[in-house]
Design an enzyme around this catalytic site. Structure first.
Site, PDB file in Angstrom:
ATOM      1  N   ASN A   1       0.938  -1.296  -0.007  1.00 15.51           N
ATOM      2  CA  ASN A   1       0.058  -0.012   0.003  1.00 15.51           C
ATOM      3  C   ASN A   1       0.781   1.215   0.098  1.00 15.51           C
ATOM      4  O   ASN A   1       1.548   1.365   0.989  1.00 15.51           O
ATOM      5  CB  ASN A   1      -0.938   0.090   1.307  1.00 15.51           C
ATOM      6  CG  ASN A   1      -1.670   1.265   1.269  1.00 15.51           C
ATOM      7  OD1 ASN A   1      -1.824   2.121   0.295  1.00 15.51           O
ATOM      8  ND2 ASN A   1      -2.257   1.442   2.587  1.00 15.51           N
TER       9      ASN A   1
ATOM     10  N   LYS B   1       0.029   4.287  -0.157  1.00 12.31           N
ATOM     11  CA  LYS B   1      -0.633   5.346   0.548  1.00 12.31           C
ATOM     12  C   LYS B   1      -0.415   6.763  -0.684  1.00 12.31           C
ATOM     13  O   LYS B   1      -0.373   6.445  -1.771  1.00 12.31           O
ATOM     14  CB  LYS B   1      -0.113   5.509   1.766  1.00 12.31           C
ATOM     15  CG  LYS B   1      -0.046   4.156   2.610  1.00 12.31           C
ATOM     16  CD  LYS B   1       0.053   4.648   4.007  1.00 12.31           C
ATOM     17  CE  LYS B   1       0.214   3.400   4.864  1.00 12.31           C
ATOM     18  NZ  LYS B   1      -0.114   3.470   6.245  1.00 12.31           N
TER      19      LYS B   1
ATOM     20  N   HIS C   1      -9.592   0.790   4.737  1.00 13.16           N
ATOM     21  CA  HIS C   1      -8.343   1.172   5.584  1.00 13.16           C
ATOM     22  C   HIS C   1      -8.732   1.994   6.738  1.00 13.16           C
ATOM     23  O   HIS C   1      -9.400   3.092   6.519  1.00 13.16           O
ATOM     24  CB  HIS C   1      -7.377   2.033   4.606  1.00 13.16           C
ATOM     25  CG  HIS C   1      -6.079   1.667   4.953  1.00 13.16           C
ATOM     26  ND1 HIS C   1      -5.524   2.561   5.966  1.00 13.16           N
ATOM     27  CD2 HIS C   1      -4.787   0.822   4.758  1.00 13.16           C
ATOM     28  CE1 HIS C   1      -4.198   2.359   6.459  1.00 13.16           C
ATOM     29  NE2 HIS C   1      -3.920   1.420   5.756  1.00 13.16           N
TER      30      HIS C   1
ATOM     31  N   GLU D   1      -7.117   4.368   7.792  1.00 11.29           N
ATOM     32  CA  GLU D   1      -6.730   5.800   7.401  1.00 11.29           C
ATOM     33  C   GLU D   1      -7.992   6.490   6.840  1.00 11.29           C
ATOM     34  O   GLU D   1      -8.131   7.580   7.063  1.00 11.29           O
ATOM     35  CB  GLU D   1      -5.426   6.140   6.779  1.00 11.29           C
ATOM     36  CG  GLU D   1      -4.106   5.671   7.443  1.00 11.29           C
ATOM     37  CD  GLU D   1      -3.069   5.325   6.791  1.00 11.29           C
ATOM     38  OE1 GLU D   1      -3.034   5.383   5.503  1.00 11.29           O
ATOM     39  OE2 GLU D   1      -2.107   4.745   7.333  1.00 11.29           O
TER      40      GLU D   1
ATOM     41  N   GLU E   1      -5.466  -5.261  10.143  1.00 13.68           N
ATOM     42  CA  GLU E   1      -4.793  -4.306  10.667  1.00 13.68           C
ATOM     43  C   GLU E   1      -4.931  -3.436  11.957  1.00 13.68           C
ATOM     44  O   GLU E   1      -5.786  -2.796  12.107  1.00 13.68           O
ATOM     45  CB  GLU E   1      -4.585  -3.200   9.531  1.00 13.68           C
ATOM     46  CG  GLU E   1      -4.177  -3.920   8.034  1.00 13.68           C
ATOM     47  CD  GLU E   1      -3.611  -2.653   7.271  1.00 13.68           C
ATOM     48  OE1 GLU E   1      -2.589  -2.987   6.600  1.00 13.68           O
ATOM     49  OE2 GLU E   1      -4.305  -1.592   6.994  1.00 13.68           O
TER      50      GLU E   1
ATOM     51  N   GLY F   1       2.006   2.236  10.736  1.00 15.06           N
ATOM     52  CA  GLY F   1       2.942   3.320  10.531  1.00 15.06           C
ATOM     53  C   GLY F   1       3.700   3.736  11.803  1.00 15.06           C
ATOM     54  O   GLY F   1       4.251   4.730  11.749  1.00 15.06           O
TER      55      GLY F   1
ATOM     56  N   SER G   1       3.106  -2.644  10.258  1.00 16.70           N
ATOM     57  CA  SER G   1       4.467  -2.618  10.398  1.00 16.70           C
ATOM     58  C   SER G   1       5.348  -3.808  10.110  1.00 16.70           C
ATOM     59  O   SER G   1       6.200  -4.173  10.632  1.00 16.70           O
ATOM     60  CB  SER G   1       5.019  -2.096  11.702  1.00 16.70           C
ATOM     61  OG  SER G   1       4.591  -0.731  12.026  1.00 16.70           O
TER      62      SER G   1
HETATM   63  C1  PEP Z   1      -1.072  -0.086   5.952  1.00 15.72           C
HETATM   64  O1  PEP Z   1      -0.794   1.145   5.533  1.00 15.72           O
HETATM   65  O2  PEP Z   1      -1.996  -0.791   5.568  1.00 15.72           O
HETATM   66  C2  PEP Z   1       0.196  -0.642   6.685  1.00 15.72           C
HETATM   67  C3  PEP Z   1       0.203  -1.708   7.339  1.00 15.72           C
HETATM   68  O3  PEP Z   1       1.061   0.431   6.905  1.00 15.72           O
HETATM   69  P1  PEP Z   1       2.879   0.184   7.493  1.00 15.72           P
HETATM   70  O4  PEP Z   1       3.156  -1.336   6.987  1.00 15.72           O
HETATM   71  O5  PEP Z   1       3.503   1.348   7.185  1.00 15.72           O
HETATM   72  O6  PEP Z   1       2.366  -0.158   8.981  1.00 15.72           O
END
Ligand code: PEP
Length: 252
Positions: free
Chosen positions: A11, A13, A96, A98, A168, A174, A214
């Site tokens: 992703n 973003k 997601h 976000e 998630e 992040g 992460s």
């Molecule tokens: C994500 O944006 O779905 C995500 C898991 O980000 P990150 O790997 O940076 O934590």
């Protein structure tokens, strides 16, 4: 032994201009050569035409990060499922955290978006996950079960083979804080049990459930070794082809 697909999805973003995307995707194509899993990169909308052209004929699939649930009309700034499908996009991230947090997406709009994606032949990657507060309050399981039930309320069992679920935990996205493999497995199993309850065991066993939060080149192998974790949704580490390649290599 299940025949579920292992999927490693990046992703990006709101990162990478079209020119930058072309360069990064070229590198991703190299590290993904001969991958034993399905590889997906979800780019910003404006990068999609170039990404689809660059990835054409390769083993890398292109995904979007969102869509609108209406087919067309007066929805300024929005993108429909048919627009994505015509470009050659195969996957779309839906719900997601976000988008839920900053763009007021609800379980109800997530459900509509899942329907729109499936109707257009796109594979939705449905994101669910709890906040740290919900985990600490002991309402994590209830929250995730509710997210799943509402998002999939209108999805028939026959269509579940085309749906991917990503667990998630919001506190791990992040932040550099990864769920332990036990924590991630526990919730991915809870998601699978919820699918078995909503549909049946065979359907639940056929759905690929990804972990996101992460995930990186160092922790991927341990997370991916868990019985109910069928891949990863990767943010930060997907922007570095070398790291993304190591995660792909860890997915057997
Ligand atoms: C994500 O944006 O779905 C995500 C898991 O980000 P990150 O790997 O940076 O934590």
């Amino acid at each position: 032994m299940s025949n579920r697909k292992t999927i490693i999805a990046g992703n990006w973003k709101m990162n990478k201009t079209p020119k930058e995307a072309e360069a990064l995707l070229g590198d991703v194509l190299n590290v993904a050569k001969g991958a034993a899993c399905e590889v997906v990169v979800c780019t910003p909308y404006v990068d999609l035409p170039c990404a689809c052209a660059v990835a054409k004929g390769s083993n890398v699939n292109v995904g979007a990060q969102n869509l609108h649930f209406k087919a067309s009309g007066a929805y300024t700034g929005e993108i429909s499922a048919a627009m994505l499908q015509e470009l050659g996009v195969g996957y779309v991230i839906i719900g997601h955290s976000e988008r839920r947090e900053y763009f007021a997406e609800t379980d109800a709009t997530v459900a509509l978006k899942i329907g729109a994606a499936l109707a257009a032949g796109l594979t939705p990657i449905l994101c669910v996950g709890e906040s740290l507060e919900q985990r600490e309050q002991g309402i994590m399981g209830e929250h995730i079960r509710t997210q799943i039930k509402i998002a999939l309320a209108d999805v028939a069992a026959a269509d579940m083979g085309k749906v991917v679920v990503a667990y998630e935990p919001i506190w791990a996205i992040g932040t550099g804080k990864t769920a332990t493999s036990e924590q991630a497995q526990e919730v991915c199993k809870l998601i699978r049990d919820t699918l078995a309850e909503l549909y049946d065991d065979a359907t639940a066993q056929s759905v690929s459930i990804l972990y996101g939060g992460s995930m990186n080149a160092k922790n991927a192998a341990e997370l991916l070794a868990q019985p109910d974790i069928d891949g990863g949704l990767i943010g930060g580490a997907s922007l570095k082809a070398e790291d993304f390649g190591k995660i792909i290599a860890a997915a057997k």
